[in-house]
Design a protein around this motif. Sequence first.
Motif, PDB file in Angstrom:
ATOM      1  N   ILE B 690       0.853  -1.207   0.000  1.00 17.17           N
ATOM      2  CA  ILE B 690       0.000   0.000   0.000  1.00 17.17           C
ATOM      3  C   ILE B 690       0.873   1.235   0.000  1.00 17.17           C
ATOM      4  O   ILE B 690       0.639   2.181  -0.767  1.00 17.17           O
ATOM      5  CB  ILE B 690      -0.924   0.013   1.225  1.00 17.17           C
ATOM      6  CG1 ILE B 690      -2.057  -0.981   1.043  1.00 17.17           C
ATOM      7  CG2 ILE B 690      -1.477   1.401   1.446  1.00 17.17           C
ATOM      8  CD1 ILE B 690      -3.128  -0.861   2.091  1.00 17.17           C
ATOM      9  N   ILE B 693       2.520   1.637  -3.568  1.00 16.77           N
ATOM     10  CA  ILE B 693       1.612   2.027  -4.651  1.00 16.77           C
ATOM     11  C   ILE B 693       0.982   3.384  -4.356  1.00 16.77           C
ATOM     12  O   ILE B 693       0.855   4.228  -5.250  1.00 16.77           O
ATOM     13  CB  ILE B 693       0.530   0.959  -4.843  1.00 16.77           C
ATOM     14  CG1 ILE B 693       1.162  -0.384  -5.125  1.00 16.77           C
ATOM     15  CG2 ILE B 693      -0.404   1.366  -5.953  1.00 16.77           C
ATOM     16  CD1 ILE B 693       1.888  -0.431  -6.432  1.00 16.77           C
ATOM     17  N   GLY B 694       0.650   3.573  -3.104  1.00 19.40           N
ATOM     18  CA  GLY B 694       0.062   4.870  -2.758  1.00 19.40           C
ATOM     19  C   GLY B 694       1.021   5.990  -3.090  1.00 19.40           C
ATOM     20  O   GLY B 694       0.634   7.010  -3.684  1.00 19.40           O
ATOM     21  N   VAL B 697       1.213   6.441  -6.842  1.00 16.14           N
ATOM     22  CA  VAL B 697       0.020   7.104  -7.390  1.00 16.14           C
ATOM     23  C   VAL B 697       0.047   8.589  -7.102  1.00 16.14           C
ATOM     24  O   VAL B 697      -0.220   9.425  -7.981  1.00 16.14           O
ATOM     25  CB  VAL B 697      -1.247   6.457  -6.789  1.00 16.14           C
ATOM     26  CG1 VAL B 697      -2.458   7.309  -7.059  1.00 16.14           C
ATOM     27  CG2 VAL B 697      -1.436   5.078  -7.369  1.00 16.14           C
ATOM     28  N   THR B 700       2.508  10.314  -9.310  1.00 15.90           N
ATOM     29  CA  THR B 700       2.017  10.439 -10.682  1.00 15.90           C
ATOM     30  C   THR B 700       0.967  11.540 -10.795  1.00 15.90           C
ATOM     31  O   THR B 700       0.985  12.334 -11.731  1.00 15.90           O
ATOM     32  CB  THR B 700       1.409   9.113 -11.131  1.00 15.90           C
ATOM     33  OG1 THR B 700       2.242   8.052 -10.723  1.00 15.90           O
ATOM     34  CG2 THR B 700       1.234   9.087 -12.625  1.00 15.90           C
ATOM     35  N   LEU B 701       0.067  11.582  -9.795  1.00 13.02           N
ATOM     36  CA  LEU B 701      -0.937  12.638  -9.807  1.00 13.02           C
ATOM     37  C   LEU B 701      -0.276  14.009  -9.799  1.00 13.02           C
ATOM     38  O   LEU B 701      -0.660  14.921 -10.543  1.00 13.02           O
ATOM     39  CB  LEU B 701      -1.837  12.514  -8.578  1.00 13.02           C
ATOM     40  CG  LEU B 701      -2.981  11.516  -8.682  1.00 13.02           C
ATOM     41  CD1 LEU B 701      -3.678  11.388  -7.343  1.00 13.02           C
ATOM     42  CD2 LEU B 701      -3.968  11.951  -9.744  1.00 13.02           C
TER      43      LEU B 701
END
Lengths: 106, 734, 310
Positions: B690, B693-694, B697, B700-701
Motif C-alpha cells: 500500500i 503504490i500509494g 500514485v 504520478t498525480l
Amino acid sequence: MMTTFAPSALSGYLIVSGLLLAIGFIGFFVRRNLIVMFLCTELMFQGAAIAFVAVGRYYFDYSGQVMVIFILTVAAAEAALALALVVLLHRQNNTLDADAFGELQE
Amino acid sequence: MLSLLSSLTAMPAVPTSEVLHPANLSWAGFILWMPLVSLVLCGLCAACKVKSKAPATITVICLGTSFLLTLVLWNGYTQPETILLFDWLQIHWDGGSFVANFALYVDSLTLLWMLFVTGLGTLIAVYASEYMEHDVGKGYTRFFAGVSVFLFAMTCLVMGDNLLMLYLGWEGVGFASYWLIGYFYQKPSAVAAAKKAFIVNRIGDVGLALAIYLIWSTFGTVQYDEITTVLQSEAYDASFGGWTVHAIPYLLMLAAFGKSAQLPLYVWLPDAMEGPTPVSALIHAATMVTAGVYLIIRTYPLFMLDDYALPTVAWVGGLTALLAATIAMAQYDIKRIMAYSTISQLGYMFLGLGVVTSYGAAYHVFTHAFFKAVLFLTCGAIMHGFAGQLDLRRLSGLRKMKGWKIVSYTMLVGCLCLAGFPFTSGYFSKDAILAEAFVTQGPGFEVLGWLAIFTAGLTAYYTFRVWFRVCAGPVHFEPGDELHGEDTSSFHPHAPRFAINFVLIVIALGALLAALPYFVPNETENLHGGWVAEMVHDSPARDGVPGVIVDGGQAEAHGTINYEIGHGDILGIDPHKAMYYISAIVGFIGIGFALFFHLYCRSAADKLRGKLLASRATRWLPTAMEHKWYVDEIYIATIRSPLWILGKIFSLFDRYFIDGALVNGIAGLPRVLARWFAPLHNGAIQSYAISMIGGAVLITLLMLFMPEIVEFLQSLSEQNASTEQVVATLGGGK
Amino acid sequence: MDLFLPYIACVTLALTMYAALRPSPLSMQVTMVAIGVAASGWLIGIVTGSLSAFNEVSHGIFFIIFSLCAVAAAIRMVTHERPIYCALYFVLIVVSTAGLLLMLEAEFMAFALIIVYAGAILITYMFVLMLANQAENPEEPYSQAIYDRIPREPAAAVAIGFLLLCLLTGTVTGGASSLPPEGDGTSQWYVLEKLSHQFETNVLEIAPDFAWPPISEDGHVIQFGSSGPYIVSGDGTVLELDEAMLPTNTQMVGWSLVNDFPVTIELAGVILLMAMFGAAVLARRAIELTEKEKRKVILGHDSEEVGDDR
C-alpha cells in the motif's frame, strides 16, 4: 477488416481495463488469504491485457497482442512458482494467512 | 656566540670596563639562558633516570655561571643599557603598534636585584644538594629542574625591558612556586597549599594584566624607557590619560600584594611552607616575594600620578606588618614563624615604598634576602637533622650539642639582623624606612610610624623567642614525624655536614656584611645612603632616594604630587637621628621580654597564657593569635562557600537543563520521530505494498497535474501581492 | 460539473466496494455488488459518450455486457469469503475478457487466454486451494478461516484504489483528445504481401485470370485508392481486394511475433524453463514429520503424550 476505432471507444476499453486494475488492486490489499492475493494479481493482469490489445488495435499494431502473449507466459510462470511457494509456506505454518509470515520487519 | 668568544679572547688583564663598553653586551643574555640550559639538562637526566647527584651539580654550575656573568656586568656598568636578544612581538597596524621584544634592560636597579638573586640562588642550590639527598633518584632531578625554571623566570622578570617580559617572568615564578611547593605531591596538604598559592597569586595577576593593558592604551607602549619618555615630555600635563592613569597604580598594587603576600592576599605564604626548606628560603623569603616590590619600584613614576596610591601602599604594608607580627608571636612551628616574619618584613618594604623611600625599601629587600635566607636554612638544617621536628616546645639547647654550633650561631646572626640589633644590616635598613614615615607628610603617616615602631618591638620579641627556646637552655630534643619506623628512644640527631654548614656561614657573613654598603661614600652630590642609594638613583625610582631635590617644577612635570616631601619631624627631633635610638631601645625591650619568658623562666610564658585564657575579657587574644586571626576561615566563609554553592547550582543546571532538556532532548527527537514511523515496518507485505503504490500514485498525480498546481500557486501569490498593494495604498493615503 | 462526473462515479464505486468488503449478510453484499456494477456502467457510459462510437449496435451491446460482467465478477471475487468461489469468479472474468478481446478482433488472444488461464493456471490454483484450505473448526466444516472472513484495512486499500482509478480516469478523459492520430489499416495488407502463396491463392480464387505477379510500386504491390486497396497486374488490370483476403488474427500475431520479437520468444521460453525447474526444485523438498507432528496436522491439535513413539 479495416475498421477503425473512434477515440471514445478506445477510452471505453481503457476505462474497463482501469476498473479491473483498480478492483484487483483493492483485492490484493484487502484479502489475507495468500492464494486469493495471487488471484487478484492475475486480475490485474487481465486489465493490462485488455489495455494492450485495445491500444494495439487502435493503431493497427500487433505488438500489443504480442505483449499479451508474453504477459500470459510470465503469468503462467509466476503462478507456478508462487503456488509452489505457497504450498511450502502452508506446510511450515499450516496456515494461509499472509499476516503469519511477518518476519520482514524491524 | 662568536662575539662572546671574541670578547673573551680580547679581554686583557686591565679593568674590563674599557673592553666591554661600548662593545655589545649580548653575552649578558647568557645570564638568562644558563638556567634554561640547566633545565634542559635536568630534563635529560630525568629522561635517562639518573640516580646520582648530577642534577645538583649541573644546576650549581649553571647558576654559578649566571652569578659570575652578573658580577662582570656589574663591574663594567656605567649607564643604563638595553640589550636586544631577539625580536619577540612586533605587531604593527594602521594607527598603532604593540612592540615587546625579548630584550634586557640593565640599569643599576636591575644589577642590585640580580646580584642577590643569582648569588643566593647558587648558594641555596649548593645547600639543597645535601638537604635533598634523601630523595636522590626519586624527585631530586625534579627539584633542581624546578629551581632552574624559577631562576630563569625571575631573571626574565627582573631584567626584562618591557612589561610583557615582566609578566612572563611573573607567571613563570608563580608556576615554579606551584611546582616546588607541591614537590611532595603525595601529601594532600602540600597539593592544597600549591593550589592555594597559585590561585591567590592569580588574583593579583589579573591586576597586572589589566594594568599592562591600560598602560599600553594610555602610553602607547609597554617599554619602561618609552613610558618614562612620555612622562617627561613637554606635552604631559595633569589631565593626561583620564581615568586610566588613576586606575593603573591600584591595579599594579593589587598584583604586588598578591605576589608579595600583603594584607588581603597573604594567606598562601604560610601554607607554602609545605614545600622543601630550600624552596622556602629561595622563593618565599629572598626572591619571588620581592618581585612585588620590584614591580612597584620599576613603575614608581606611575604611582606618583594618583594622590592616594602611595598612601594606600603604605597603610596596607603597615597593617600587614602588624598583623603578621601578632600571629607570629603565637605560633609554635618555627618555619611558620619565619613565614609570618617574611610577611611582616615585606609589609615594612611596602611601607617604605609608600612613604616615598624607594631607597629604604630596596635596601631592606637586600638585607632581608640574606638574613631571612639564613634563618630559613637553619630551620631546614634542624628539620633535616631531627627527622622533621619543628615544634619549638620540643627542641632546646641546640647550641650545646656537638655539630650544631654553626647552625645555632648563624641563626643568632640572622635573628640579630631581623630584630634590628644596633649596627647589623637590618638595623640600618629598617631605620631608613621608619624614619621616612615621620619625614614624609601624608595621610596618617605619623600613626603609621608609631605602629611600625611597635611592630619592630614585636619582631624582636618573637624572633628571640625562637632562638632562646631552640638554641639556648637545657638540651632536649624529640624526633619529628619523618622518623620512618625507627625507635624513638634510640634516635640520634643527624648533624649537618659540609655543604649545609658552608652555605650557612657564607650567607650569615653576607648578612653581616650587608651593613657595609651603608657606609660607602656617595659619588653623586647631595645623595646619602651609601651604595644602595647609588644603585637606586640610576633608575626611575630616584624620587625615593633621600637627598634628591624635588622642587615644584619637577613635581609638576611628573604629575600631581599633593604631599610635601621631606619636612616632617619626630618629637621635635630630626627623624633620621632620632630613629637610631628609638629603634634600638624598642629592640632591646623586645629582646628583654623574650629573654625573660623563654630563657630564664619558661614556665612564666605558660602561666601568662593560662591567665589570659582564663579571664573572659582577654580570652580572645591568645586564641585569635594562635588561629591566625581566623583570616582563612573568613575567606572560606565569604568567598569560597558562596562560590561552592554557586558551582553546585550551576552543576545542577548543567545536568538537568542543559544535559537533560537540551542535549538529551534533542538527541531524543530522532527516537521520537522514529517511533512515529516505526509502525510502517510491520512485516505485512500488503501494508508495504500500500505504501509503495500509494506513493507512486500520488507522485504520478502530482506530475500529471503539475502545471495546474503551479498556476494555482502563482495566482495565490498574485493575489497576495495585490493585497499588499492595496494595504500600502490605504496606509499611504491616510 | 461535467468535469467531475467521472470522479463522482469513481467515488460511488469506491464506497460500494468499501461497504461490500465489510463482513455482512449475503443480501447486503449482493446489493452492494449491484450498485457497484451500476456505478461502473455509469462511468463507462460517461467516458464513451454514446454507443454509436462502436461500429454496430450489436458491438456496443456486447461491449456493455462483457464489461459489466467482468466488473461484477471482479467485485464479487474480491469480496467473497470462500476462496474456491473466488477462483470460479475469476474464470468468469477470464471469459468476459475473452469476449472483449473478441470484439477487438483478437480471436487468437481470446482463446489463448481462455486456454491458458482458465484451463491451466486456474486449475493449478484450484488444486492448491483444495490442498490448503481447511475449516478452522471441525464442528463447523462450512465456516471459513478467520483470515478469509475479515479483510485487512479496507479503508486504506479502497482509498488508494480510488486514487488510482481517478488517476486513470483523468488520464483517459483528459488525454483522449491528445492521442496521436489513429493508424490506418495498411500494415495488415503489407503482411498479406509477404504471405505470397496465400496472397496468390486468394487473388486467383477471386479473379482466376489475373496476371501474377502484380506490379510493385515503392516496394509495395498493394496500392491504396479512394475505394480501398487494389493491385495492378502486369498488363494493367486493376483488381480491388476484398477484406476477406486479409490474414487472420492468428497469422498477424504470429507474423509480428516472429518478425519483430524473435529474441523475446527465446527469452519467454527460457522463463518457462526456469519456472519448470523452480517448481520441480521447490516441490522436491521432502519434510520428515515426526509422528507427533503428523498427528497434530491431521487432528488439528496436540496429541496425548501416551503412545508417542518415534
